[in-house]
Design a protein around this motif. Structure first.
Motif, PDB file in Angstrom:
ATOM      1  N   GLN A 142       0.808  -1.213   0.000  1.00 54.30           N
ATOM      2  CA  GLN A 142       0.000   0.000   0.000  1.00 54.30           C
ATOM      3  C   GLN A 142       0.845   1.269   0.000  1.00 54.30           C
ATOM      4  O   GLN A 142       0.363   2.342  -0.328  1.00 54.30           O
ATOM      5  N   THR A 143       2.119   1.127   0.381  1.00 51.26           N
ATOM      6  CA  THR A 143       2.992   2.286   0.523  1.00 51.26           C
ATOM      7  C   THR A 143       4.361   1.969  -0.065  1.00 51.26           C
ATOM      8  O   THR A 143       4.896   0.875   0.128  1.00 51.26           O
ATOM      9  N   LEU A 144       4.922   2.949  -0.766  1.00 52.68           N
ATOM     10  CA  LEU A 144       6.283   2.834  -1.270  1.00 52.68           C
ATOM     11  C   LEU A 144       7.100   3.977  -0.687  1.00 52.68           C
ATOM     12  O   LEU A 144       6.698   5.137  -0.748  1.00 52.68           O
ATOM     13  N   LEU A 145       8.246   3.636  -0.106  1.00 52.35           N
ATOM     14  CA  LEU A 145       9.107   4.591   0.589  1.00 52.35           C
ATOM     15  C   LEU A 145      10.416   4.765  -0.159  1.00 52.35           C
ATOM     16  O   LEU A 145      10.873   3.857  -0.849  1.00 52.35           O
ATOM     17  N   ILE A 146      11.034   5.939   0.024  1.00 53.14           N
ATOM     18  CA  ILE A 146      12.326   6.225  -0.603  1.00 53.14           C
ATOM     19  C   ILE A 146      13.068   7.231   0.263  1.00 53.14           C
ATOM     20  O   ILE A 146      12.453   8.101   0.874  1.00 53.14           O
ATOM     21  N   ASN A 147      14.378   7.061   0.358  1.00 52.34           N
ATOM     22  CA  ASN A 147      15.199   8.128   0.933  1.00 52.34           C
ATOM     23  C   ASN A 147      16.197   8.553  -0.129  1.00 52.34           C
ATOM     24  O   ASN A 147      16.699   7.731  -0.896  1.00 52.34           O
ATOM     25  N   ILE A 148      16.432   9.855  -0.192  1.00 55.55           N
ATOM     26  CA  ILE A 148      17.262  10.430  -1.243  1.00 55.55           C
ATOM     27  C   ILE A 148      18.246  11.394  -0.592  1.00 55.55           C
ATOM     28  O   ILE A 148      17.866  12.165   0.296  1.00 55.55           O
ATOM     29  N   ILE A 149      19.474  11.363  -1.037  1.00 52.16           N
ATOM     30  CA  ILE A 149      20.479  12.277  -0.504  1.00 52.16           C
ATOM     31  C   ILE A 149      20.082  13.709  -0.840  1.00 52.16           C
ATOM     32  O   ILE A 149      19.720  14.016  -1.985  1.00 52.16           O
ATOM     33  N   LYS A 150      20.124  14.570   0.172  1.00 51.50           N
ATOM     34  CA  LYS A 150      19.818  15.984  -0.056  1.00 51.50           C
ATOM     35  C   LYS A 150      20.720  16.524  -1.162  1.00 51.50           C
ATOM     36  O   LYS A 150      21.887  16.205  -1.231  1.00 51.50           O
ATOM     37  N   GLY A 151      20.154  17.318  -2.020  1.00 54.08           N
ATOM     38  CA  GLY A 151      20.912  17.873  -3.132  1.00 54.08           C
ATOM     39  C   GLY A 151      20.814  17.049  -4.403  1.00 54.08           C
ATOM     40  O   GLY A 151      21.245  17.489  -5.461  1.00 54.08           O
TER      41      GLY A 151
END
Length: 191
Positions: A142-151
């Motif tokens: 039901q949910t997809l998560l992501i973390n991304i480096i700032k910039g």
């Protein structure tokens, strides 16, 4: 960091997801050309280390060290646990990837979104994210998560355009907590 890459199109076992500007995206069930994927992962982690440094993360991370954790955890991104997409160019060279792994009940995390520089600008990143969103829905998430480096504005723009919203760090995040100040976190509600 750029490494030579090898042909692998005919040997990876997978299902064709789509084509884009002469590139082929497949969802694989196993990796048969380990050397080609190893080289791609080394390139990916090289770019990741550069982006971490640009975001201000203290040194100590190397592409080789980060890549060392990939192979022992491959089972987490292959079916039935996750999805792993590979991108090949018209000559069969491996030029990109994106992985999807379970991050909790009905939740998944998108990781390792990478397109080699010579293949950038063809809409492949967006196509990989869209395909992984569809795969997550098909798996009942039901949910997809992501973390991304700032910039990392290029990636952030893709996720914003696809309707991801900003959230606080999610508890299932696999990256070390000490990196939290250097990441933005996003979520897509797939239902």
């Amino acid at each position: 960091m750029m490494t030579d890459f090898h042909a692998t199109a005919a040997t990876d076992t997978g299902t064709l997801i789509g084509t884009q500007a002469g590139y082929r995206i497949t969802s694989v069930t196993e990796v048969t050309d380990r050397d080609a994927l190893d080289a791609l992962m080394l390139d990916y982690y090289g770019v990741l280390v550069e982006k971490l440094a640009a975001a201000g993360v203290p040194g100590g991370y190397t592409p080789s060290d980060l890549k060392a954790s990939f192979w022992p955890n491959l089972h987490k991104i292959l079916p039935p646990n996750g999805r792993f997409l590979l991108v090949h160019d018209a000559a069969g060279r491996l030029v990109g990837c994106a992985s999807l792994q379970l991050a909790g009940v009905n939740r998944g995390e998108l990781k390792r979104l990478y397109i080699r520089p010579q293949a950038n600008g063809n809409g492949l990143g967006r196509m990989l994210v869209t395909a992984q969103m569809e795969a997550a829905k098909a798996m009942g998430w039901q949910t997809l998560l992501i973390n991304i480096i700032k910039g990392n504005t290029e990636s952030i723009r893709i996720f914003e355009a696809l309707g991801f919203r900003y959230i606080d760090r999610y508890p299932e995040c696999f990256d070390p907590i000490e990196l939290d100040p250097y990441f933005v976190y996003m979520q897509s509600d797939l239902t």
